[in-house]
Scaffold this active site. Sequence first.
Site, short mmCIF file in Angstrom:
data_model
loop_
_atom_site.label_atom_id
_atom_site.label_comp_id
_atom_site.label_asym_id
_atom_site.label_seq_id
_atom_site.Cartn_x
_atom_site.Cartn_y
_atom_site.Cartn_z
N HIS A 41 0.83 -1.20 0.00
CA HIS A 41 0.00 0.00 0.00
C HIS A 41 0.87 1.26 0.00
O HIS A 41 0.92 2.02 0.96
CB HIS A 41 -0.94 0.00 1.22
CG HIS A 41 -2.14 -0.88 1.02
ND1 HIS A 41 -2.84 -1.45 2.05
CD2 HIS A 41 -2.76 -1.28 -0.12
CE1 HIS A 41 -3.84 -2.17 1.56
NE2 HIS A 41 -3.81 -2.07 0.25
N HIS A 75 0.10 -9.26 1.70
CA HIS A 75 -1.14 -9.43 2.44
C HIS A 75 -1.71 -10.84 2.32
O HIS A 75 -2.54 -11.25 3.13
CB HIS A 75 -2.20 -8.45 1.93
CG HIS A 75 -1.81 -7.02 2.05
ND1 HIS A 75 -1.63 -6.20 0.95
CD2 HIS A 75 -1.55 -6.25 3.13
CE1 HIS A 75 -1.29 -5.00 1.36
NE2 HIS A 75 -1.23 -5.00 2.67
N HIS A 125 -9.93 -4.91 4.48
CA HIS A 125 -8.49 -4.97 4.22
C HIS A 125 -8.15 -6.30 3.55
O HIS A 125 -8.66 -7.35 3.93
CB HIS A 125 -7.71 -4.84 5.54
CG HIS A 125 -6.26 -4.58 5.35
ND1 HIS A 125 -5.35 -5.58 5.07
CD2 HIS A 125 -5.55 -3.42 5.38
CE1 HIS A 125 -4.15 -5.06 4.95
NE2 HIS A 125 -4.23 -3.76 5.13
N GLU A 127 -5.62 -8.24 3.69
CA GLU A 127 -5.07 -9.27 4.57
C GLU A 127 -6.19 -10.04 5.26
O GLU A 127 -6.18 -11.28 5.32
CB GLU A 127 -4.14 -8.66 5.62
CG GLU A 127 -3.55 -9.71 6.56
CD GLU A 127 -2.82 -9.13 7.75
OE1 GLU A 127 -2.99 -9.66 8.87
OE2 GLU A 127 -2.07 -8.14 7.57
N THR A 163 -2.47 -8.58 11.33
CA THR A 163 -1.12 -8.38 11.85
C THR A 163 -0.82 -6.93 12.24
O THR A 163 0.01 -6.67 13.10
CB THR A 163 -0.06 -8.82 10.83
OG1 THR A 163 -0.26 -8.11 9.60
CG2 THR A 163 -0.11 -10.32 10.60
N SER A 219 -2.87 2.67 3.40
CA SER A 219 -2.11 1.82 4.33
C SER A 219 -2.79 1.76 5.69
O SER A 219 -2.87 2.75 6.42
CB SER A 219 -0.68 2.36 4.49
OG SER A 219 -0.02 1.72 5.55
N SER A 220 -3.25 0.56 6.05
CA SER A 220 -3.94 0.36 7.32
C SER A 220 -3.02 0.62 8.51
O SER A 220 -3.40 1.28 9.47
CB SER A 220 -4.49 -1.07 7.41
OG SER A 220 -5.05 -1.32 8.67
N ASN A 221 -1.79 0.12 8.43
CA ASN A 221 -0.89 0.29 9.59
C ASN A 221 -0.47 1.75 9.76
O ASN A 221 -0.28 2.21 10.88
CB ASN A 221 0.32 -0.65 9.48
CG ASN A 221 1.34 -0.22 8.45
OD1 ASN A 221 2.23 0.56 8.73
ND2 ASN A 221 1.21 -0.74 7.23
N SER A 263 4.98 0.26 4.76
CA SER A 263 5.09 0.25 3.30
C SER A 263 5.76 1.51 2.76
O SER A 263 5.65 1.81 1.58
CB SER A 263 3.69 0.10 2.67
OG SER A 263 3.09 -1.11 3.07
#
Length: 280
Positions: A41, A75, A125, A127, A163, A219-221, A263
Amino acid sequence: MEVILAKTAGFCFGVRRAVEQVYQQVEQGTRPIYTYGPIIHNEEVVAELESRGVRVVEEGQLDSCREGTIVIRSHGVGRHIQEQMEAQRLNVVDATCPFVKKIHRIVEKASEEGRAIIIAGNRNHPEVQGIQGWSRTPVYVVETAEEVEKLPELNEVTMVSQTTFNYKKFEELVEKTKEKGYNTIVVNTICNATQERQIEAREIAEKVESMIVIGGRNSSNTQKLYEICRDVCPNTYYIQTVVDLGAKGFAPVRSVGITAGASTPNNIIEEVHTYVRSKL
């Protein structure tokens, strides 16, 4: 002005591994090359790979790939997607993060034992969607305490996590799930690197007047890092590249913290770090 750069900022092991595997295919002259969804991402990395002939295949487009190499992104994907790739006789390069692959095995085994699956994470998401695809029993994705409360009556349950999920939030959801009275096995599958990154980001944000979080908009994180930093440092900015800094209108401050999602390439982090030290 003091500038604190997070030691954990930038590519994590799984992302670096996935990107390197795509570049290996490019260097070998493999054609055509596909990635199932953006390899990571980060729009900058994806655009650079596209300039080298790497085509992104989105959900529903797999039928159009009848030859060549396809790289499964970090992912991961569900079982049926992987089986379709193999059935089409594509050369499949599995760049799924090993930590995500571990969740696939946990879910697959638990579901074979007849246990329902609860995933703490974002249902949209990739993942999480991939993890769901390895279960043969019902799967429930929860992101809030309210969603846990709406879960149906269940007996045997195995609970895992995306994660990159917020560790504190995961603990809260686990407690709420236990209150439901299920026979629950909880496996904390949040990546250690994610936990370390989130802890360090919070510690830096508590010390500085302004915080910069770098990462792709999808980007989720990175989004979670931004939320964590904003909670303790209201003057927190979410940017993708150094170009975004000029449009943010920073107020004069004595200290700035910088962190970045898993990322985010090092060159982008370095550009932002240099800009902040010389311009702000």
